[in-house]
Each structure stands twice: as structure tokens, then as C-alpha cells.
Enzyme design. Structure first.
Site, short mmCIF file in Angstrom:
data_model
loop_
_atom_site.label_atom_id
_atom_site.label_comp_id
_atom_site.label_asym_id
_atom_site.label_seq_id
_atom_site.Cartn_x
_atom_site.Cartn_y
_atom_site.Cartn_z
CE LYS A 140 12.09 -5.78 1.86
NZ LYS A 140 11.70 -5.43 3.26
CG ASP A 174 8.33 -6.43 2.27
OD1 ASP A 174 8.54 -5.64 3.43
OD2 ASP A 174 7.71 -5.78 1.38
P1 NDP Z 1 0.63 -7.42 2.72
O1 NDP Z 1 0.80 -8.03 1.44
O2 NDP Z 1 0.30 -8.31 3.81
O3 NDP Z 1 -0.17 -6.27 2.56
C1 NDP Z 1 -0.10 -5.05 1.71
C2 NDP Z 1 -1.22 -4.22 2.13
O4 NDP Z 1 -0.82 -2.88 1.37
C3 NDP Z 1 -2.64 -4.66 1.24
O5 NDP Z 1 -3.67 -4.00 1.96
C4 NDP Z 1 -2.11 -4.18 -0.17
O6 NDP Z 1 -3.46 -3.89 -0.78
C5 NDP Z 1 -1.66 -2.87 0.54
N1 NDP Z 1 -1.00 -2.26 -0.89
C6 NDP Z 1 0.04 -3.05 -1.48
N2 NDP Z 1 0.80 -2.24 -2.38
C7 NDP Z 1 -0.16 -1.13 -2.55
C8 NDP Z 1 -0.07 -0.02 -3.46
N3 NDP Z 1 0.65 0.09 -4.43
N4 NDP Z 1 -1.14 0.88 -3.16
C9 NDP Z 1 -2.07 0.71 -2.37
N5 NDP Z 1 -2.10 -0.34 -1.32
C10 NDP Z 1 -1.20 -1.02 -1.39
O7 NDP Z 1 2.17 -6.55 3.29
P2 NDP Z 1 2.67 -6.25 4.74
O8 NDP Z 1 1.51 -5.87 5.55
O9 NDP Z 1 3.67 -7.30 5.10
O10 NDP Z 1 3.63 -4.99 4.16
C11 NDP Z 1 2.82 -3.73 4.35
C12 NDP Z 1 4.06 -2.60 4.70
O11 NDP Z 1 4.68 -2.89 5.54
C13 NDP Z 1 5.02 -2.69 3.48
O12 NDP Z 1 5.55 -1.34 3.18
C14 NDP Z 1 6.38 -3.48 3.88
O13 NDP Z 1 7.36 -3.35 3.30
C15 NDP Z 1 6.25 -3.09 5.31
N6 NDP Z 1 6.81 -3.82 6.29
C16 NDP Z 1 6.55 -5.38 6.41
C17 NDP Z 1 6.98 -6.05 7.37
C18 NDP Z 1 6.35 -7.47 7.68
O14 NDP Z 1 6.92 -8.01 8.84
N7 NDP Z 1 5.77 -7.82 6.81
C19 NDP Z 1 7.99 -5.52 8.28
C20 NDP Z 1 8.36 -4.15 8.26
C21 NDP Z 1 7.83 -3.52 7.16
P3 NDP Z 1 -3.62 -4.92 -2.03
O15 NDP Z 1 -4.29 -6.03 -1.39
O16 NDP Z 1 -4.92 -4.33 -2.82
O17 NDP Z 1 -2.47 -5.04 -2.89
O1 2IT Z 2 10.86 -4.38 6.12
C1 2IT Z 2 11.02 -5.47 6.92
O2 2IT Z 2 11.77 -5.31 7.87
C2 2IT Z 2 10.55 -6.82 6.80
N1 2IT Z 2 9.80 -6.89 5.44
C3 2IT Z 2 10.82 -7.89 7.62
C4 2IT Z 2 12.11 -8.56 7.41
C5 2IT Z 2 12.38 -9.81 8.03
O3 2IT Z 2 13.57 -10.44 7.82
O4 2IT Z 2 11.62 -10.11 9.05
#
Ligand code: NDP
Ligand code: 2IT
Length: 464
Positions: A136, A176
Site C-alpha cells: 500500500k 484508493d
Molecule cells: P474515494 O476517494 O472515491 O471516496 C472516499 C469517500 O469516503 C468520499 O465520499 C469521502 O468523502 C469519504 N471519506 C474519506 N475519508 C473520510 C473521512 N475521514 N471521514 C468521512 N468520510 C470520508 O475512495 P474509495 O471509494 O475508493 O474508498 C473508500 C473506502 O474503500 C476506503 O476505505 C478504501 O480503502 C476502500 N477500498 C477501496 C477500493 C477501491 O478499489 N477503490 C478497494 C477496496 C477498498 P470526502 O469527499 O468528503 O473526502
Molecule cells: O484496498 C484495496 O484493496 C484497494 N484499494 C485496491 C487495490 C488494488 O490494487 O486494486
């Protein structure tokens, strides 16, 4: 079946010694400690049955990253002012494949946060059935409020250092929080220029330049497939069920889309400012509005209620001991924002309002006391992040496979593979839970199944 006390006592001396060692060594890294404690406390029965893991000090080795890279990221903003951020890549474990995991750009990023995410990623990736190690990275850079050119200059500077540490057979980053298609594009462009190579060094790429169909959708879709798999065991479906989704980014948007495909009724979205509750349900037209708001206009979720008057916006109140989002009555909960967004009070509110299924799209969104609440409620199905959100990284590994073949699969092919993978993760977690004395416990099951694959691979490869 083991009682809770028996489970805690199993392998207790070794587990307690390992926990004490990590607290001593990494006590200043609270998020990493939380993730490590959650995994290790599931493993007592494994060490009882496999003393060879103790002798080979697998636990001591797996909790120490193979390599941590930290670097300076200088860049110039639109006003000609020099800005300096901190960049990281944690290359945690390569026992089963090249390091694989996302990059997070958010002001809250620290080494502890990235070590927790990298550690989770090791076991999550092992569960995907695909050959990817765990890593990561990211930066404390905040893309919010920055222009596209500022984001580009930051990404180019970040990659100018990172490029020497990564490669399609070494370490393959992805997105992420704060890193989506735009940022992956800027970083890929800079990598290609520096390395003079067009390779699958990043995943989440645009479809025309090596990306996989369904990668943007994969995490959210996969989380809902996992929820459906858990519910399948008790002959239930999501049809007609009201569901809470937190976040409004990549994972939240596509979890919502898949909930609609399954005829469920999503009713909330949130961001770091607060949440919206739409009692009429969020339909496809409203979801399209949110996608445009968040991905194109880069606005705030509060703007939803300006357009949809029956919905209500509640701003975050940090003085409260709970988040009222989790007090909205619903059958399903899909936390998809960030770590530790559900505490013990929130979990109790969910359960007392009739929540029966929790599938984590985010990484470690539930605090330990919240996990206890879900697990103590005998009729709540609780799918932890490393199982439920593994669809994203799984399709990243499929993107790597397509890049190696210089070929692209159709949407349907990738979606079918994603469905199979989520089913397999469900069975692996469920079978391991059964075999090691905790039937129905997806937390222990996912930790044990992921850990055993890593531990066996590490044993095969000697003391490295
Ligand atoms: P994005 O940046 O697309 O969206 C993040 C969302 O979460 C936004 O709505 C953001 O709001 C909100 N957010 C972020 N930080 C905070 C905080 N401290 N408090 C409240 N709201 C918050 O990220 P993703 O959708 O990609 O990721 C969301 C979660 O999913 C994370 O935990 C990530 O690690 C996990 N994840 C993502 C994967 C992926 O493929 N993208 C894979 C597996 C897990 P704001 O706009 O206000 O910041
Ligand atoms: O938390 C996760 O699994 C991710 N943000 C996706 C990682 C990836 O390599 O697609």
C-alpha cells in the site's frame, strides 16, 4: 464448536507473546496495531494445529514489512508556490506474488495508516485466489480543492520517485481514497516517460490504454455480491431491503448501483461533511446525479438535498459519541468511506434498528468494539472488509493478467469472474471458520484462510 473463551485461550501463550511484541515494537502506530491485533487474535487455533509456523517465526515475519519507502514530493501550485508532501510505499509481503495494493492521497495518511492497509491487503489478496502480494502507499497530499493541473504536477512528482521502486513484476499500485482514474492516468503517463516502457505497472487504467472493464465497479459490486452470498446461506435476498451506504466515492457509488440491480433500496450517501438520507430511495437517476456531482463537478454530498427535496442532510457533529447515519433504520449496512467509521454505539444502533447484514466496502470501517457487537448479535451477518471488498483488487489482478496477454476481456467475462471470486472468498472464509471451530464467523474465517495461504508459501520459500 469452541466457546468464545476457548477461542481466546487457544494458542494463547504464543498469540499473547506475539501481541506483546507488536505492542512494544509498533505501539506508536495505532491503526497498524488495531489491524494486527484483529488478525492475530483469530489465529490461536491455527498455531495449536500448526506448531511449525511458530518455529519458523511466521507471525514475527509477516507483521514486519519487507520494505518501507518514504520520500519527499515537492511540487508547485497554481500560484507558483512550492509545496512539499510526504510519499510512501509499504512493500509488505511478496510470498505469493508482486506487491499489490492501492495508493491513498488524503491528509490523514501516515505510515501507521499505510501499514494497516498494507497488512490487511496481504490476507485480502491471498483470498482472491490470484497471485498477488500485499502492499500500500500514498501521500498526505489533499487533492480536494486542487485544480487538475495541480493534481497532475503532484502526481508527476510522486511518480518521479516511486517509479524506481515499482514494476509489473515487482509492485503494482492502484487507486484508493483520493486516487481515481484521473490520478492513475497522470501517474501512468509519468511512469511510461521515465521507464520508456508501456507495461501494466498500475491498475485502474483507462480502458483504451490497458485498463480492465469492470475495474471501476469491482469493489462496490463485489461487496454487494459478498452480502448476497452471506444471505444466500439463510435463503434470503436483498430484494426490497432498505440499505445504508456510507461514503459517496468510487466504492459507495458502485455498491449503490449493484444494490439497485438486486432490487434493494439504497437510502443514504455521506462524505466527510455529513450524510444525506432519502426516504424515497436513491434510484438510478439520483445515482447518476451523485456520480456527476462527485466525479465531474467534485462537489459535496450536501448538494443532493437542493435537488431532491424529500431528502434530508445532516452535518457531522464531532461532539456526538455516535454518527446518526448509523441510526437510520435499515436491513443492510455497507460502510464504504473510511476506517473506524462505526464505533460500538453505532453498531448497537444498527442492530437495535433491525440491521441484519453488514458488508464492509471500506477497509477496517468498524472499530473492535463494534465488531464485538455485530458478532454477539447471533442474527447479524458480518462480512469484514478483507473478504467483502476484495473484488476491487481481484479485478486489478485480472487487469494484470489481461496486460500480460496484451488482450482485453468483455464486461460480461470480467463480471462473471468477479462473481466467482466473491463466491470463492465466501466459501474459503466459511470453510476455514468451520474447520477451526467458529462456524459462521467470517472474521476468523477470512483471517485464517488468508493467513494459512501466506504462511504455507513463506514456509516453502525459507527464511526470507
Ligand atoms: P474515494 O476517494 O472515491 O471516496 C472516499 C469517500 O469516503 C468520499 O465520499 C469521502 O468523502 C469519504 N471519506 C474519506 N475519508 C473520510 C473521512 N475521514 N471521514 C468521512 N468520510 C470520508 O475512495 P474509495 O471509494 O475508493 O474508498 C473508500 C473506502 O474503500 C476506503 O476505505 C478504501 O480503502 C476502500 N477500498 C477501496 C477500493 C477501491 O478499489 N477503490 C478497494 C477496496 C477498498 P470526502 O469527499 O468528503 O473526502
Ligand atoms: O484496498 C484495496 O484493496 C484497494 N484499494 C485496491 C487495490 C488494488 O490494487 O486494486
Amino acid at each position: 464448536m469452541l466457546t468464545t473463551t476457548e477461542k481466546k485461550q487457544a494458542g494463547s501463550t504464543y498469540v499473547n507473546d506475539a501481541l506483546a511484541m507488536i505492542r512494544e515494537r509498533d505501539g506508536h502506530e495505532p491503526e497498524f496495531l488495531q489491524a494486527a491485533e484483529e488478525v492475530i487474535s483469530s489465529l490461536g487455533t491455527v498455531f495449536d494445529r500448526h506448531p511449525e509456523y511458530r518455529t519458523a517465526k511466521v507471525l514475527e515475519r509477516v507483521t514486519e514489512p519487507e520494505r518501507v519507502i518514504q520520500f519527499r514530493v515537492p511540487w508547485m501550485d497554481d500560484f507558483g508556490e512550492v509545496q512539499v508532501n510526504r510519499g510512501f510505499r509499504v512493500e509488505f509481503n511478496s510470498a505469493i506474488g508482486p506487491y499489490k495494493g492501492g495508493l491513498r492521497f488524503h491528509p490523514s495518511v501516515t505510515l501507521s495508516v499505510l501499514k494497516f492497509l498494507g497488512f490487511e491487503q496481504i490476507f485480502k489478496n491471498a483470498l482472491t485466489t490470484l497471485p498477488i502480494g500485499g502492499g500500500k502507499g500514498g501521500s498526505d497530499f489533499d487533492p480536494k480543492g486542487r485544480s487538475d493541473t495541480e493534481v497532475m504536477r503532484f502526481c508527476q512528482s510522486f511518480m518521479t520517485e516511486l517509479f524506481r521502486h515499482i514494476g509489473p513484476n515487482t509492485d503494482v499500485p492502484a487507486g484508493d481514497i483520493g486516487v481515481g482514474g484521473r490520478e492513475i492516468g497522470f501517474m501512468f503517463g509519468q511512469y511510461k516517460r521515465l521507464a520508456n516502457e508501456f507495461t501494466g505497472v498500475l491498475t485502474g487504467k483507462g480502458f483504451h490504454w490497458g485498463g480492465s472493464l469492470i475495474r471501476p465497479e469491482a469493489t462496490g459490486y463485489g461487496t454487494v455480491y459478498f452480502a448476497a452470498a452471506m444471505m444466500g446461506v439463510i435463503n434470503q435476498t436483498l430484494e426490497g431491503k432498505r440499505c445504508i451506504v456510507s461514503g459517496s466515492g468510487n466504492v459507495a457509488q458502485f455498491a449503490t448501483e449493484k444494490l439497485l440491480d438486486m432490487n434493494a433500496i439504497p437510502i443514504t450517501f455521506s462524505d466527510s461533511g455529513g450524510f444525506i438520507h432519502d426516504p424515497d430511495g436513491i434510484d438510478r437517476e439520483k445515482l447518476a446525479f451523485v456520480m456527476d456531482l462527485k466525479n465531474v463537478r467534485r462537489g459535496r454530498i450536501s448538494e443532493y438535498v437542493d435537488k431532491y427535496k424529500n431528502a434530508e442532510y445532516t452535518a457531522i457533529d464531532h461532539a456526538l459519541d455516535h454518527n446518526p447515519l448509523w441510526n437510520v433504520p435499515a436491513y443492510g449496512a455497507f460502510p464504504s468511506a473510511t476506517q473506524n467509521e462505526i464505533n460500538g454505539v453505532d453498531a448497537k444502533n444498527l442492530v437495535s434498528n433491525g440491521c441484519k447484514v453488514v458488508a464492509e466496502g471500506a477497509n477496517m470501517p468498524t472499530k473492535p468494539e463494534g465488531i464485538d457487537v455485530f458478532q454477539d448479535a447471533s442474527d447479524v451477518l458480518y462480512g469484514p472488509g478483507k473478504a467483502a471488498n476484495a473484488g476491487g483488487v481481484a479485478v486489478s489482478a485480472l487487469e494484470m493478467a489481461q496486460n500480460s496477454m496484451r488482450y482485453q476481456w468483455s464486461r460480461e467475462e470480467v463480471d462473471n469472474k468477479l462473481k466467482e471470486i466473491m463466491q470463492s472468498i465466501h466459501s474459503q472464509a466459511s470453510d476455514a471458520a468451520q474447520t477451526y471451530g467458529s462456524p459462521g464467523d467470517y472474521v476468523s474465517g477470512a483471517n485464517i484462510a488468508g493467513f494459512r495461504k501466506i504462511a504455507d508459501s513463506m514456509m516453502d520459500q525459507g527464511i526470507v
